[in-house]
Design a protein around this motif. Structure first.
Motif, PDB file in Angstrom:
ATOM      1  N   ASP A   1      48.123  50.732  46.271  1.00 27.67           N
ATOM      2  CA  ASP A   1      47.166  49.620  46.255  1.00 27.67           C
ATOM      3  C   ASP A   1      47.151  48.996  44.851  1.00 27.67           C
ATOM      4  O   ASP A   1      46.925  49.709  43.871  1.00 27.67           O
ATOM      5  CB  ASP A   1      45.784  50.143  46.634  1.00 27.67           C
ATOM      6  N   PRO A   2      47.401  47.692  44.724  1.00 32.69           N
ATOM      7  CA  PRO A   2      47.416  47.068  43.393  1.00 32.69           C
ATOM      8  C   PRO A   2      46.129  47.287  42.587  1.00 32.69           C
ATOM      9  O   PRO A   2      46.190  47.426  41.363  1.00 32.69           O
ATOM     10  CB  PRO A   2      47.627  45.580  43.703  1.00 32.69           C
ATOM     11  N   ALA A   3      44.988  47.334  43.241  1.00 33.12           N
ATOM     12  CA  ALA A   3      43.720  47.546  42.526  1.00 33.12           C
ATOM     13  C   ALA A   3      43.590  48.979  42.033  1.00 33.12           C
ATOM     14  O   ALA A   3      42.926  49.234  41.027  1.00 33.12           O
ATOM     15  CB  ALA A   3      42.534  47.176  43.412  1.00 33.12           C
TER      16      ALA A   3
ATOM     17  N   ASN B   1      35.919  39.040  42.302  1.00 31.90           N
ATOM     18  CA  ASN B   1      36.620  38.409  41.185  1.00 31.90           C
ATOM     19  C   ASN B   1      37.220  39.416  40.212  1.00 31.90           C
ATOM     20  O   ASN B   1      37.738  39.024  39.165  1.00 31.90           O
ATOM     21  CB  ASN B   1      35.670  37.455  40.439  1.00 31.90           C
ATOM     22  N   GLN B   2      37.173  40.685  40.543  1.00 29.35           N
ATOM     23  CA  GLN B   2      37.768  41.717  39.698  1.00 29.35           C
ATOM     24  C   GLN B   2      39.281  41.516  39.618  1.00 29.35           C
ATOM     25  O   GLN B   2      39.897  40.980  40.547  1.00 29.35           O
ATOM     26  CB  GLN B   2      37.475  43.112  40.259  1.00 29.35           C
ATOM     27  N   PRO B   3      39.892  41.969  38.520  1.00 26.92           N
ATOM     28  CA  PRO B   3      41.353  41.882  38.437  1.00 26.92           C
ATOM     29  C   PRO B   3      42.024  42.617  39.606  1.00 26.92           C
ATOM     30  O   PRO B   3      41.568  43.685  40.017  1.00 26.92           O
ATOM     31  CB  PRO B   3      41.668  42.593  37.112  1.00 26.92           C
ATOM     32  N   PHE B   4      43.027  42.018  40.151  1.00 30.49           N
ATOM     33  CA  PHE B   4      43.865  42.563  41.230  1.00 30.49           C
ATOM     34  C   PHE B   4      43.162  42.648  42.588  1.00 30.49           C
ATOM     35  O   PHE B   4      43.692  43.250  43.520  1.00 30.49           O
ATOM     36  CB  PHE B   4      44.489  43.914  40.833  1.00 30.49           C
TER      37      PHE B   4
ATOM     38  N   VAL C   1      45.400  41.145  50.030  1.00 30.05           N
ATOM     39  CA  VAL C   1      46.651  40.847  50.737  1.00 30.05           C
ATOM     40  C   VAL C   1      47.360  42.136  51.141  1.00 30.05           C
ATOM     41  O   VAL C   1      47.909  42.244  52.246  1.00 30.05           O
ATOM     42  CB  VAL C   1      47.565  39.938  49.874  1.00 30.05           C
ATOM     43  N   TYR C   2      47.325  43.141  50.271  1.00 30.52           N
ATOM     44  CA  TYR C   2      47.942  44.444  50.557  1.00 30.52           C
ATOM     45  C   TYR C   2      47.296  45.088  51.787  1.00 30.52           C
ATOM     46  O   TYR C   2      47.986  45.550  52.697  1.00 30.52           O
ATOM     47  CB  TYR C   2      47.789  45.337  49.323  1.00 30.52           C
TER      48      TYR C   2
ATOM     49  N   ASN D   1      46.284  49.361  39.009  1.00 31.11           N
ATOM     50  CA  ASN D   1      45.859  48.673  37.795  1.00 31.11           C
ATOM     51  C   ASN D   1      44.465  49.057  37.314  1.00 31.11           C
ATOM     52  O   ASN D   1      43.955  48.461  36.369  1.00 31.11           O
ATOM     53  CB  ASN D   1      45.976  47.163  37.999  1.00 31.11           C
ATOM     54  N   GLY D   2      43.843  50.055  37.943  1.00 29.34           N
ATOM     55  CA  GLY D   2      42.608  50.619  37.426  1.00 29.34           C
ATOM     56  C   GLY D   2      41.316  49.920  37.793  1.00 29.34           C
ATOM     57  O   GLY D   2      40.250  50.308  37.310  1.00 29.34           O
ATOM     58  N   SER D   3      41.355  48.901  38.641  1.00 26.98           N
ATOM     59  CA  SER D   3      40.102  48.284  39.088  1.00 26.98           C
ATOM     60  C   SER D   3      39.353  49.232  40.024  1.00 26.98           C
ATOM     61  O   SER D   3      38.126  49.259  40.034  1.00 26.98           O
ATOM     62  CB  SER D   3      40.372  46.958  39.809  1.00 26.98           C
TER      63      SER D   3
END
Length: 120
Positions: free
Chosen positions: A72-74, A21-24, A30-31, A77-79
């Motif tokens: 990678d979006p995560a 459930n972490q952001p991104f 999907v990536y 965005n720093g997740s």
């Protein structure tokens, strides 16, 4: 070439929130799925303790593997933060690779180590 992408908690990780459930994380999933579907990802998934995850990727070069990690979006965005390591994969059930290490290997390497003066 094969690489390990080691993903760990980034600066924007939410301690009170589970990994999935972490952001991104949906965008991350999907990536990675897209590259998996293209045949580039050999293994991927979270650690059992939910502190991050790992990806084994086939890439033409380290530059290509780095581009994948950095895109990678995560990660963006720093997740997650990441480490990229070349992966040699000496043993693999997936590829039926077995170096057959045994006592002969130990004896050989001990000889080398004695020559190097690191064991006696």
């Amino acid at each position: 070439m094969r690489f390990l992408i080691y993903l760990t908690r980034g600066p924007k990780w939410k301690e009170e929130v589970s990994l999935h459930n972490q952001p991104f994380m949906p965008e991350h999933a999907v990536y990675v799925q897209k590259k998996f579907d293209e045949g580039k990802i050999l293994l991927a998934g979270p650690f059992g303790d939910q502190t991050g995850g790992a990806i084994i990727i086939d890439a033409e070069s380290e530059k290509e593997a780095l581009k994948f990690a950095l895109s990678d979006p995560a990660v963006i965005n720093g997740s997650f933060t990441y480490q990229l390591k070349p992966w040699e994969g000496l043993m693999s059930k997936l590829e039926n690779r077995n170096p057959q290490f045994g006592q002969e290997y130990i004896d050989f390497k001990h000889g080398v180590q004695k020559e190097l003066g690191i064991i006696y």
